[in-house]
Design a protein around this motif. Structure first.
Motif, PDB file in Angstrom:
ATOM      1  N   ARG A 112     -64.510  25.904  -7.004  1.00  0.00           N
ATOM      2  CA  ARG A 112     -65.954  25.796  -7.190  1.00  0.00           C
ATOM      3  C   ARG A 112     -66.675  26.558  -6.093  1.00  0.00           C
ATOM      4  NH1 ARG A 112     -67.008  23.026 -11.998  1.00  0.00           N
ATOM      5  NH2 ARG A 112     -65.017  22.069 -12.515  1.00  0.00           N
ATOM      6  N   VAL A 113     -67.940  26.879  -6.348  1.00  0.00           N
ATOM      7  CA  VAL A 113     -68.808  27.483  -5.342  1.00  0.00           C
ATOM      8  C   VAL A 113     -69.810  26.413  -4.955  1.00  0.00           C
ATOM      9  CG1 VAL A 113     -70.465  29.310  -4.839  1.00  0.00           C
ATOM     10  CG2 VAL A 113     -68.527  29.759  -6.359  1.00  0.00           C
ATOM     11  N   TRP A 114     -69.784  26.040  -3.675  1.00  0.00           N
ATOM     12  CA  TRP A 114     -70.650  24.978  -3.174  1.00  0.00           C
ATOM     13  C   TRP A 114     -71.596  25.514  -2.106  1.00  0.00           C
ATOM     14  CZ3 TRP A 114     -67.885  19.751  -1.831  1.00  0.00           C
ATOM     15  CH2 TRP A 114     -67.394  19.163  -3.000  1.00  0.00           C
ATOM     16  N   LEU A 115     -72.814  24.987  -2.112  1.00  0.00           N
ATOM     17  CA  LEU A 115     -73.716  25.070  -0.961  1.00  0.00           C
ATOM     18  C   LEU A 115     -73.652  23.710  -0.298  1.00  0.00           C
ATOM     19  CD1 LEU A 115     -76.959  26.811  -2.308  1.00  0.00           C
ATOM     20  CD2 LEU A 115     -75.209  27.771  -0.823  1.00  0.00           C
ATOM     21  N   SER A 116     -73.625  23.688   1.029  1.00  0.00           N
ATOM     22  CA  SER A 116     -73.460  22.429   1.753  1.00  0.00           C
ATOM     23  C   SER A 116     -74.288  22.440   3.031  1.00  0.00           C
ATOM     24  CB  SER A 116     -71.979  22.241   2.097  1.00  0.00           C
ATOM     25  OG  SER A 116     -71.779  21.150   2.966  1.00  0.00           O
ATOM     26  N   ASP A 117     -74.594  21.228   3.513  1.00  0.00           N
ATOM     27  CA  ASP A 117     -75.280  21.129   4.800  1.00  0.00           C
ATOM     28  C   ASP A 117     -74.293  20.995   5.959  1.00  0.00           C
ATOM     29  OD1 ASP A 117     -74.397  18.494   4.484  1.00  0.00           O
ATOM     30  OD2 ASP A 117     -76.360  17.586   4.821  1.00  0.00           O
ATOM     31  N   ALA A 118     -72.996  20.986   5.666  1.00  0.00           N
ATOM     32  CA  ALA A 118     -71.980  20.876   6.716  1.00  0.00           C
ATOM     33  C   ALA A 118     -71.852  22.201   7.471  1.00  0.00           C
ATOM     34  CB  ALA A 118     -70.633  20.498   6.112  1.00  0.00           C
ATOM     35  N   PRO A 119     -71.602  22.130   8.763  1.00  0.00           N
ATOM     36  CA  PRO A 119     -71.408  23.371   9.517  1.00  0.00           C
ATOM     37  C   PRO A 119     -70.057  23.998   9.178  1.00  0.00           C
ATOM     38  CG  PRO A 119     -70.984  21.473  10.925  1.00  0.00           C
ATOM     39  CD  PRO A 119     -71.488  20.935   9.600  1.00  0.00           C
ATOM     40  N   VAL A 120     -70.014  25.323   9.228  1.00  0.00           N
ATOM     41  CA  VAL A 120     -68.757  26.046   9.005  1.00  0.00           C
ATOM     42  C   VAL A 120     -67.963  25.974  10.303  1.00  0.00           C
ATOM     43  CG1 VAL A 120     -67.720  28.294   8.516  1.00  0.00           C
ATOM     44  CG2 VAL A 120     -69.767  27.550   7.272  1.00  0.00           C
ATOM     45  N   SER A 159     -82.253  26.663   1.928  1.00  0.00           N
ATOM     46  CA  SER A 159     -82.344  26.766   3.388  1.00  0.00           C
ATOM     47  C   SER A 159     -81.872  25.479   4.078  1.00  0.00           C
ATOM     48  CB  SER A 159     -83.769  27.113   3.817  1.00  0.00           C
ATOM     49  OG  SER A 159     -84.658  26.066   3.482  1.00  0.00           O
ATOM     50  N   ALA A 160     -81.831  24.374   3.346  1.00  0.00           N
ATOM     51  CA  ALA A 160     -81.326  23.120   3.901  1.00  0.00           C
ATOM     52  C   ALA A 160     -79.819  22.975   3.678  1.00  0.00           C
ATOM     53  CB  ALA A 160     -82.061  21.935   3.279  1.00  0.00           C
ATOM     54  N   LEU A 161     -79.231  23.941   3.004  1.00  0.00           N
ATOM     55  CA  LEU A 161     -77.792  23.944   2.716  1.00  0.00           C
ATOM     56  C   LEU A 161     -77.216  25.280   3.172  1.00  0.00           C
ATOM     57  CD1 LEU A 161     -78.155  22.492  -0.882  1.00  0.00           C
ATOM     58  CD2 LEU A 161     -77.427  21.229   1.152  1.00  0.00           C
ATOM     59  N   PRO A 162     -77.058  25.470   4.480  1.00  0.00           N
ATOM     60  CA  PRO A 162     -76.751  26.792   5.027  1.00  0.00           C
ATOM     61  C   PRO A 162     -75.275  27.207   5.020  1.00  0.00           C
ATOM     62  CG  PRO A 162     -77.024  25.235   6.803  1.00  0.00           C
ATOM     63  CD  PRO A 162     -77.315  24.483   5.529  1.00  0.00           C
ATOM     64  N   SER A 163     -74.444  26.500   4.271  1.00  0.00           N
ATOM     65  CA  SER A 163     -73.027  26.855   4.218  1.00  0.00           C
ATOM     66  C   SER A 163     -72.594  27.064   2.772  1.00  0.00           C
ATOM     67  CB  SER A 163     -72.161  25.744   4.821  1.00  0.00           C
ATOM     68  OG  SER A 163     -72.486  25.542   6.171  1.00  0.00           O
ATOM     69  N   VAL A 164     -71.740  28.056   2.566  1.00  0.00           N
ATOM     70  CA  VAL A 164     -71.143  28.312   1.262  1.00  0.00           C
ATOM     71  C   VAL A 164     -69.654  28.049   1.407  1.00  0.00           C
ATOM     72  CG1 VAL A 164     -70.668  30.051  -0.503  1.00  0.00           C
ATOM     73  CG2 VAL A 164     -72.830  30.115   0.768  1.00  0.00           C
ATOM     74  N   SER A 165     -69.094  27.304   0.465  1.00  0.00           N
ATOM     75  CA  SER A 165     -67.658  27.048   0.477  1.00  0.00           C
ATOM     76  C   SER A 165     -67.062  27.394  -0.873  1.00  0.00           C
ATOM     77  CB  SER A 165     -67.370  25.570   0.785  1.00  0.00           C
ATOM     78  OG  SER A 165     -65.984  25.290   0.663  1.00  0.00           O
ATOM     79  N   ILE A 166     -65.891  28.015  -0.846  1.00  0.00           N
ATOM     80  CA  ILE A 166     -65.064  28.124  -2.039  1.00  0.00           C
ATOM     81  C   ILE A 166     -64.212  26.863  -1.998  1.00  0.00           C
ATOM     82  CG2 ILE A 166     -63.354  29.475  -3.304  1.00  0.00           C
ATOM     83  CD1 ILE A 166     -66.143  30.865  -2.852  1.00  0.00           C
ATOM     84  N   TRP A 167     -64.593  25.896  -2.807  1.00  0.00           N
ATOM     85  CA  TRP A 167     -64.071  24.542  -2.713  1.00  0.00           C
ATOM     86  C   TRP A 167     -63.069  24.265  -3.835  1.00  0.00           C
ATOM     87  CZ3 TRP A 167     -64.240  20.941   0.897  1.00  0.00           C
ATOM     88  CH2 TRP A 167     -63.929  19.634   0.572  1.00  0.00           C
ATOM     89  N   CYS A 168     -61.909  23.767  -3.472  1.00  0.00           N
ATOM     90  CA  CYS A 168     -60.917  23.339  -4.450  1.00  0.00           C
ATOM     91  C   CYS A 168     -61.182  21.865  -4.752  1.00  0.00           C
ATOM     92  CB  CYS A 168     -59.498  23.537  -3.918  1.00  0.00           C
ATOM     93  SG  CYS A 168     -58.238  23.013  -5.108  1.00  0.00           S
ATOM     94  N   ASP A 169     -61.792  21.623  -5.899  1.00  0.00           N
ATOM     95  CA  ASP A 169     -62.171  20.260  -6.257  1.00  0.00           C
ATOM     96  C   ASP A 169     -60.946  19.406  -6.561  1.00  0.00           C
ATOM     97  OD1 ASP A 169     -64.443  18.690  -6.318  1.00  0.00           O
ATOM     98  OD2 ASP A 169     -64.736  18.893  -8.475  1.00  0.00           O
ATOM     99  N   ARG A 170     -59.870  20.029  -6.968  1.00  0.00           N
ATOM    100  CA  ARG A 170     -58.653  19.282  -7.278  1.00  0.00           C
ATOM    101  C   ARG A 170     -58.062  18.643  -6.023  1.00  0.00           C
ATOM    102  NH1 ARG A 170     -55.127  20.804 -11.383  1.00  0.00           N
ATOM    103  NH2 ARG A 170     -57.068  20.624 -12.521  1.00  0.00           N
TER     104      ARG A 170
END
Length: 183
Positions: A112-120, A159-170
């Motif tokens: 999945r492609v996620w936007l997140s508020d977590a720091p990279v 702008s409140a979700l400054p991180s992009v993750s290629i996330w494995c939901d499985r």
């Protein structure tokens, strides 16, 4: 008894293969999407005149500017080697899209492609942080290589979700992530 054990082992092996999809690690899906363009019939709102001045030609509606990159970041590797650039782009019609350019990561199940508020974060410390706070699941990853676009919903404050993750939901793990910085 051996027949029952053989059948149980076969069922377990098939279920394991379906769940883990190990062949996905060796099968690449390349996407080559152009940056989307908005319709050219829309016009930008006119700037209000400054008090004490007369309207000028620059205050009349004009064609909107082309796509503008507002933020970008470079992917770092987490669970799998990942490279490329993530960009938030404002299109001419005012909508926003997340663009992944030169993405190169492993394929996998349920990416999945996620936007997140977590720091990279670098290394193992960054593998599982993206579901700890607020995140938006934009879409299933279109391909593990190439250029691709993901429209950002109007109600999402990117702008409140400054991180992009290629996330494995499985397996609840990040393959790679990029910290978005305004440009």
């Amino acid at each position: 008894m051996w027949t029952v054990l053989g059948i149980a082992a076969t069922i377990t092996a098939v279920a394991g293969l379906v769940w883990f999809k190990p062949w996905a690690l060796w099968v690449d899906e390349t996407v080559d999407e152009a940056l989307p363009t908005a319709g050219t019939t829309a016009t930008a709102p006119a700037e209000p005149p400054v008090a004490g001045t007369s309207p000028s030609a620059s205050s009349t509606p004009t064609e909107p500017a082309g796509p503008v990159t507002l933020a970008q970041g470079t992917f770092i590797s987490h669970e799998h080697s990942t490279a490329g650039t993530a960009k938030v782009v404002r299109l001419a019609d005012g909508s926003h899209t997340l663009r992944l350019e030169g993405l190169d990561t492993s394929n996998g199940p349920d990416l999945r492609v996620w936007l997140s508020d977590a720091p990279v974060k670098e290394g193992r410390a960054g593998w599982g942080v993206f579901d700890d706070g607020r995140y938006v699941n934009l879409a299933k990853l279109k391909g593990n290589k190439g250029d691709q676009n993901y429209p950002l919903p109007e109600d999402v404050d990117w702008s409140a979700l400054p991180s992009v993750s290629i996330w494995c939901d499985r397996f609840d793990v990040s393959f790679g992530a990029a910290a978005l910085a305004r440009v």
